[in-house]
Design an enzyme around this catalytic site. Structure first.
Site, PDB file in Angstrom:
ATOM      1  N   ALA A 315       0.831  -1.201   0.000  1.00 53.10           N
ATOM      2  CA  ALA A 315       0.000   0.000   0.000  1.00 53.10           C
ATOM      3  C   ALA A 315       0.869   1.258   0.000  1.00 53.10           C
ATOM      4  O   ALA A 315       1.934   1.288   0.637  1.00 53.10           O
ATOM      5  CB  ALA A 315      -0.913  -0.002   1.219  1.00 53.10           C
ATOM      6  N   PRO A 316       0.455   2.300  -0.719  1.00 59.72           N
ATOM      7  CA  PRO A 316       1.222   3.551  -0.733  1.00 59.72           C
ATOM      8  C   PRO A 316       1.319   4.146   0.671  1.00 59.72           C
ATOM      9  O   PRO A 316       0.437   3.949   1.510  1.00 59.72           O
ATOM     10  CB  PRO A 316       0.392   4.451  -1.652  1.00 59.72           C
ATOM     11  CG  PRO A 316      -0.450   3.524  -2.471  1.00 59.72           C
ATOM     12  CD  PRO A 316      -0.732   2.352  -1.580  1.00 59.72           C
ATOM     13  N   ILE A 318       4.004   5.564   4.118  1.00 58.42           N
ATOM     14  CA  ILE A 318       5.132   5.134   4.947  1.00 58.42           C
ATOM     15  C   ILE A 318       4.823   3.760   5.536  1.00 58.42           C
ATOM     16  O   ILE A 318       3.742   3.526   6.067  1.00 58.42           O
ATOM     17  CB  ILE A 318       5.370   6.154   6.080  1.00 58.42           C
ATOM     18  CG1 ILE A 318       5.720   7.524   5.482  1.00 58.42           C
ATOM     19  CG2 ILE A 318       6.488   5.682   7.006  1.00 58.42           C
ATOM     20  CD1 ILE A 318       5.806   8.633   6.509  1.00 58.42           C
ATOM     21  N   LYS A 336      -4.216  -5.877   6.180  1.00 58.06           N
ATOM     22  CA  LYS A 336      -3.216  -5.538   7.198  1.00 58.06           C
ATOM     23  C   LYS A 336      -2.806  -6.812   7.933  1.00 58.06           C
ATOM     24  O   LYS A 336      -3.646  -7.499   8.520  1.00 58.06           O
ATOM     25  CB  LYS A 336      -3.779  -4.507   8.182  1.00 58.06           C
ATOM     26  CG  LYS A 336      -4.292  -3.248   7.489  1.00 58.06           C
ATOM     27  CD  LYS A 336      -4.976  -2.285   8.453  1.00 58.06           C
ATOM     28  CE  LYS A 336      -3.993  -1.579   9.337  1.00 58.06           C
ATOM     29  NZ  LYS A 336      -4.643  -0.486  10.114  1.00 58.06           N
ATOM     30  N   ASP A 371     -13.880   0.915  10.667  1.00 57.43           N
ATOM     31  CA  ASP A 371     -14.275  -0.450  11.007  1.00 57.43           C
ATOM     32  C   ASP A 371     -13.341  -1.436  10.305  1.00 57.43           C
ATOM     33  O   ASP A 371     -12.764  -1.130   9.258  1.00 57.43           O
ATOM     34  CB  ASP A 371     -15.723  -0.685  10.565  1.00 57.43           C
ATOM     35  CG  ASP A 371     -16.336  -1.915  11.209  1.00 57.43           C
ATOM     36  OD1 ASP A 371     -15.721  -2.473  12.137  1.00 57.43           O
ATOM     37  OD2 ASP A 371     -17.439  -2.324  10.789  1.00 57.43           O
TER      38      ASP A 371
END
Length: 572
Positions: A315-316, A318, A336, A371
């Protein structure tokens, strides 16, 4: 069919019906809690209802283990039980949610391994979509100047406490109707009517009357938020009719509603007419059915993935110190995965991170926390993963992945709505957008705090910007109840040695927080810091946090409006 599989299917259905009955009973108390302004009880009820599915799942899983005399671990029995369960729920009004409960029992027994259509209801029933019903809708043909129609709508809310000033509220509503809604409708050729759902939507400190105005082929959704005055009466706070405003009321960052819906799918079907851009799983979530929402999301994600050939990429933004985050460029969600080892200075455990995400699920998110859906043993096509992403997974989370041919299984993953990281948004925004988003950032921190949540790590990269320009927090590994924190001022150095020290020369306990240090969150972006200091410099003051803690200890529950304060009738 065997006696064992018949009993297995019956026990699961009985367990689901018991769950739903108790779920309904908790929900039915929402109006009484609203009328009594018992906001603490409302929060407790919300958490109790969220725990109910897990509680019943455990009870039913233990029961069927006994009922089947241990035959529950034979997957062939589940294949037969699934067919028998399908027959049992053929005419069940909530068959689709019952299927999700069946899945939940199966996954609990087998620890989420080998979840296949053969044994569980993984795929959606062919051609199925939630169907509406006229019996849950009140219809009000327009007549006269419309005031009587609005009056009847309000009376049909059936509150047990009086309206503060119903005629005043009707006047406010009609002013908006005449100025904003009627000019958009072809009332010369068609007779307009209002349609509202029979049950109110309760959340936080408000009740919402949801409906639409229909005129020929035209349809305008509307929501009437109703507030408790705190003095034994109710009043209409505003009239929402803009699709974006209504979408925010049902946002993924808001807590679930309590709605007296005997057949949730009927309400979902009506809501989908009002908000066709929202997916079915989002509406089930909003209705307070997140477990079935998870089933619907999985089906949605599978269909979406099969219709795309885009790769999975990092994912873009940091990279996180705790989470490895990836997505597809054409997918509105991110995955995640908790890393095996956290980047220093993070020293927490994986169980702590899971506990934080669980806390967010149970808490009133107030429109400021995204959520999540939690999955175990989620399978992907390994060929779709970029080389960079695979290298990152192997390096950072090797214990969370399992490869078998073209299949890549993630043993534990959270799925969350994709947003533009705030630090990236600030690089591209103009001055007006900067001012707005920094105000939103400060408001997000304040509203989280007023809801007894301290974000912990308030770096810009841990907040996202939604398509509506709202700032939402999405990194939960350091959150805790605000009341667990000890907000302190930085001690003044007593000598040059202390003043020049690179490490704190004073004692710092784990619960200590120094708000003056929050300025460091803007390191490298003085443009954003200048605006934030102008709007929210009070967040640097320990007394602001201490005063809020005192209010929360004394029973304070914040007003969390899912609309701008300037939209409120009383503010005009």
């Amino acid at each position: 069919m065997t006696t064992v599989t018949r009993r297995l299917a019956l026990a699961i259905l009985n367990g689901f019906d018991a769950f739903f009955a108790e779920y309904k009973n908790i929900t039915l108390g929402a109006q009484a809690r609203f009328e009594a302004a018992d906001w603490q009880a409302a929060q407790i009820a919300m958490r109790d209802r969220l725990e109910l599915w897990k509680q019943k799942r455990k009870i039913v899983a233990e029961a069927v283990t006994t009922i089947t005399a241990g035959c529950i671990y034979d997957r062939e029995n589940w294949e037969i039980a699934k067919a028998e369960f399908s027959e049992l729920i053929q005419h069940h009004p909530n068959f689709e949610i019952a299927q999700s409960f069946f899945n939940s029992i199966y996954c609990y027994i087998f620890e989420h391994e080998k979840v296949r259509d053969q044994h569980a209801f993984v795929s959606a029933p062919q051609g199925y979509k939630p169907e509406g019903s006229e019996r849950i809708i009140h219809v009000y043909p327009f007549r006269g100047d419309g005031r009587d129609v609005v009056r009847e709508m309000l009376e049909n809310c059936h509150f047990n406490i009086p309206w503060e000033d119903q005629e005043r509220d009707i006047g406010y509503i009609m002013d908006v109707v005449e100025r904003e809604l009627l000019p958009k409708l072809d009332t010369e050729n068609y007779r307009a009517r209002a349609e509202t759902l029979e049950s109110l939507f309760f959340r936080n400190k408000a009740a919402y009357l949801v409906g639409r105005v229909v005129c020929g082929d035209q349809s305008i959704p509307f929501v009437l938020p109703i507030q408790n005055s705190g003095e034994g009466s109710v009043y209409v706070d505003t009239l929402l009719y803009d699709p974006d405003d209504i979408s925010i009321v049902f946002s993924f960052a808001r807590s679930y509603f309590m709605v007296d819906a005997s057949i949730p799918s009927e309400y979902v079907a009506f809501l989908h007419k009002l908000m066709p851009h929202k997916e079915v799983f989002e509406l089930y979530n909003a209705m307070g059915m997140p477990k079935h929402g998870k089933t619907e999301f999985f089906r949605f994600a599978v269909d979406d993935t099969l219709s795309s050939d885009a790769p999975y990429i990092i994912a873009p933004g940091i990279k996180g110190m705790v989470m490895l985050v990836f997505t597809r460029p054409d997918f509105d969600y991110v995955y995640k995965v908790i890393k095996d080892r956290f980047t220093p200075p993070k020293e927490m455990t994986q169980e702590h991170v899971k506990a934080c995400y669980s806390l967010v699920k149970r808490w009133d998110r107030g429109g400021r926390m995204a959520d999540t859906q939690e999955f175990n043993n989620l399978a992907f096509d390994r060929r779709r993963f970029s080389d960079e992403l695979m290298a990152e997974l192997i390096k950072e989370a090797p214990s969370k992945i399992e490869e078998s041919g073209n299949a890549l299984v993630l043993k534990h993953v959270y799925i969350e709505r994709k947003m533009t990281p705030l630090n990236l948004y600030l690089k591209e925004c103009d001055d007006d957008q900067l001012y707005s988003v920094m105000d939103e950032y400060g408001n997000a921190i304040k509203q989280l705090a007023s809801n007894n949540i301290f974000p912990g790590d308030m770096l810009l990269k841990n907040f996202g910007v939604t398509r509506h320009g709202r700032v939402v927090f999405y990194d939960y590994d350091e959150i805790c109840p605000l009341l667990d924190c000890n907000f302190r001022s930085l001690p003044e150095p007593q000598n040059d040695e202390q003043a020049m020290a690179t490490q704190p020369w004073y004692e710092v306990k784990p619960e200590d927080v120094f708000p003056e240090e929050f300025r460091l969150f803007f390191s490298g972006n003085q443009r954003a810091k200048k605006v934030f200091d102008e709007l929210h410099s009070d967040l640097y003051d320990p007394e602001w946090w201490q005063d809020l803690q005192d209010k929360i200890r004394n029973g304070f529950v914040p007003d969390l409006f899912p609309y701008r304060r300037k939209q409120r009738f009383q503010q005009r």
